[in-house]
Design a protein around this motif. Structure first.
Motif, PDB file in Angstrom:
ATOM      1  N   GLU A 214       0.839  -1.185   0.000  1.00 58.83           N
ATOM      2  CA  GLU A 214       0.000   0.000   0.000  1.00 58.83           C
ATOM      3  C   GLU A 214       0.879   1.241   0.000  1.00 58.83           C
ATOM      4  O   GLU A 214       1.756   1.395   0.843  1.00 58.83           O
ATOM      5  N   THR A 215       0.635   2.143  -0.935  1.00 57.49           N
ATOM      6  CA  THR A 215       1.475   3.338  -1.049  1.00 57.49           C
ATOM      7  C   THR A 215       0.734   4.627  -0.729  1.00 57.49           C
ATOM      8  O   THR A 215       1.380   5.650  -0.474  1.00 57.49           O
ATOM      9  N   ALA A 216      -0.589   4.621  -0.755  1.00 53.76           N
ATOM     10  CA  ALA A 216      -1.333   5.842  -0.433  1.00 53.76           C
ATOM     11  C   ALA A 216      -2.791   5.509  -0.176  1.00 53.76           C
ATOM     12  O   ALA A 216      -3.327   4.531  -0.710  1.00 53.76           O
ATOM     13  N   PRO A 219      -9.645   9.522   0.694  1.00 60.04           N
ATOM     14  CA  PRO A 219     -11.030   9.119   0.929  1.00 60.04           C
ATOM     15  C   PRO A 219     -11.624   8.369  -0.264  1.00 60.04           C
ATOM     16  O   PRO A 219     -11.656   8.882  -1.387  1.00 60.04           O
ATOM     17  N   GLY A 220     -12.018   7.127  -0.022  1.00 62.39           N
ATOM     18  CA  GLY A 220     -12.654   6.332  -1.059  1.00 62.39           C
ATOM     19  C   GLY A 220     -11.725   5.666  -2.032  1.00 62.39           C
ATOM     20  O   GLY A 220     -12.193   5.083  -3.025  1.00 62.39           O
ATOM     21  N   ALA A 221     -10.412   5.682  -1.790  1.00 66.24           N
ATOM     22  CA  ALA A 221      -9.492   5.090  -2.762  1.00 66.24           C
ATOM     23  C   ALA A 221      -8.238   4.551  -2.087  1.00 66.24           C
ATOM     24  O   ALA A 221      -7.798   5.048  -1.053  1.00 66.24           O
ATOM     25  N   LEU A 222      -7.663   3.555  -2.730  1.00 66.13           N
ATOM     26  CA  LEU A 222      -6.454   2.873  -2.277  1.00 66.13           C
ATOM     27  C   LEU A 222      -5.478   2.808  -3.440  1.00 66.13           C
ATOM     28  O   LEU A 222      -5.875   2.573  -4.585  1.00 66.13           O
ATOM     29  N   PHE A 223      -4.173   2.991  -3.152  1.00 63.36           N
ATOM     30  CA  PHE A 223      -3.124   2.919  -4.169  1.00 63.36           C
ATOM     31  C   PHE A 223      -2.078   1.904  -3.715  1.00 63.36           C
ATOM     32  O   PHE A 223      -1.619   1.957  -2.565  1.00 63.36           O
ATOM     33  N   VAL A 224      -1.697   0.990  -4.619  1.00 65.65           N
ATOM     34  CA  VAL A 224      -0.745  -0.065  -4.263  1.00 65.65           C
ATOM     35  C   VAL A 224       0.289  -0.212  -5.371  1.00 65.65           C
ATOM     36  O   VAL A 224       0.051   0.158  -6.521  1.00 65.65           O
ATOM     37  N   LEU A 233      -1.502  -0.193  -9.237  1.00 66.89           N
ATOM     38  CA  LEU A 233      -2.949  -0.402  -9.224  1.00 66.89           C
ATOM     39  C   LEU A 233      -3.583   0.572  -8.241  1.00 66.89           C
ATOM     40  O   LEU A 233      -2.987   0.900  -7.206  1.00 66.89           O
ATOM     41  N   ALA A 234      -4.771   1.018  -8.568  1.00 70.03           N
ATOM     42  CA  ALA A 234      -5.578   1.806  -7.638  1.00 70.03           C
ATOM     43  C   ALA A 234      -6.990   1.250  -7.675  1.00 70.03           C
ATOM     44  O   ALA A 234      -7.414   0.643  -8.668  1.00 70.03           O
ATOM     45  N   ALA A 235      -7.708   1.445  -6.590  1.00 68.88           N
ATOM     46  CA  ALA A 235      -9.100   0.990  -6.508  1.00 68.88           C
ATOM     47  C   ALA A 235      -9.896   2.053  -5.777  1.00 68.88           C
ATOM     48  O   ALA A 235      -9.482   2.516  -4.709  1.00 68.88           O
TER      49      ALA A 235
END
Length: 301
Positions: A214-216, A219-224, A233-235
């Motif tokens: 996980e890099t960041a 609100p409402g999002a994840l960055f890996v 990838l982001a979600a």
């Protein structure tokens, strides 16, 4: 990251967009003789001419997007899980400027925004069938900042700041180049951004099961990512909060990830089996689905 596969209704229209507007080259035009094409592809009364089922586009021989004709599928709905955008990474700012100028000349109505993300400069588009596309370049890694979090994670510092497309073109594109068809060789899939139903579930799958870092968080999002990149990838749930598994629709077909060795692919397959995730391997690629039925394809480099 490797090429993203999109399921499309109008293969010719989509090919023209990614070739002429987004400045990718056709690497494989996908033509097949009528006698080898499917009945669905031929329709009533084949003519003996070649039919295009799949087109591969990229730069410098490296595939970036694979367009596969699936005219029988419906369009995805706005709240569904699936693709948020495919992010095409150019070698440098001048190469990105050429692609941006091409899009401005050819399909200006598909431009939807731009942003300075500190680690990168990015321009956003929507293709003719509603798929998001980001064109970007990275700033040098020694200009990225990382913050230590209370839980021990390192988080890359990103933001969404104003970026004027015209000012960017003025900085990086000479006037005489703005009307030419120069194609710098380098472009790859830099990252893929997905729409999911729940960020915590995405973290459990992409970090806990697949092994990304996980890099960041926003609100409402994840960055890996892997290897210290800002994100592969982001979600997010910005349009899709609460979405369940996807139905078969146009749009995202496959997200492809390249691992460094066969052993790494085997180790991932073991982790997926231990986590109860169904997989299939055809001798070339390991395939499986995330909790929203987004198909992931993993190959060895």
């Amino acid at each position: 990251m490797a090429a993203v596969t999109l399921l499309v209704r109008d293969l010719d229209l989509m090919t023209r967009y990614y070739r002429d507007a987004l400045s990718l080259d056709v690497l494989d035009d996908g033509t097949v003789p009528d006698e080898l094409a499917s009945p669905e592809a031929l329709g009533a009364g084949g003519t003996g001419a070649t039919r295009r089922e799949t087109v591969v586009l990229g730069r410098g021989g490296v595939p970036v997007v694979v367009l596969r004709r699936e005219p029988g599928l419906p369009l995805a709905r706005r709240g569904d899980a699936g693709l948020f955008h495919t992010a095409v990474l150019f070698d440098d700012a001048p190469a990105l400027a050429h692609a941006l100028a091409s899009a401005a000349r050819t399909a200006p109505g598909t431009f939807i925004g731009s942003a300075d993300h500190l680690v990168s400069e990015a321009f956003y588009f929507t293709d003719p069938e509603g798929n998001g596309v980001e064109l970007y370049h990275d700033r040098p890694r020694d200009r990225w900042s990382w913050d230590q979090q209370a839980d021990g994670r390192r988080e890359v510092r990103m933001d969404t700041l104003h970026l004027d497309p015209n000012e960017f073109l003025a900085r990086h594109l000479r006037e005489e180049e703005a009307v030419t068809e120069i194609r710098a060789p380098g472009a790859v899939v830099g990252h893929v951004h997905l729409k999911v139903g729940d960020v915590d579930a995405a973290r459990g799958f992409y970090v806990g099961t697949l092994g990304f870092e996980e890099t960041a968080r926003v609100p409402g999002a994840l960055f890996v990512s892997a290897g210290g990149y800002h994100h592969h990838l982001a979600a997010n749930t910005w349009q899709s909060r609460g979405a369940g598994p996807r139905a078969s629709t146009l749009g995202l077909g496959t997200v492809a990830v390249r691992l460094p060795s066969d052993d790494a692919v085997t180790a991932l397959a073991d982790r997926l089996q231990h986590a109860g995730v169904a997989t299939r391997h055809d001798g070339t690629a390991l395939r499986f689905e995330d909790p929203w039925a987004n198909t992931i394809e993993v190959v060895s480099a």
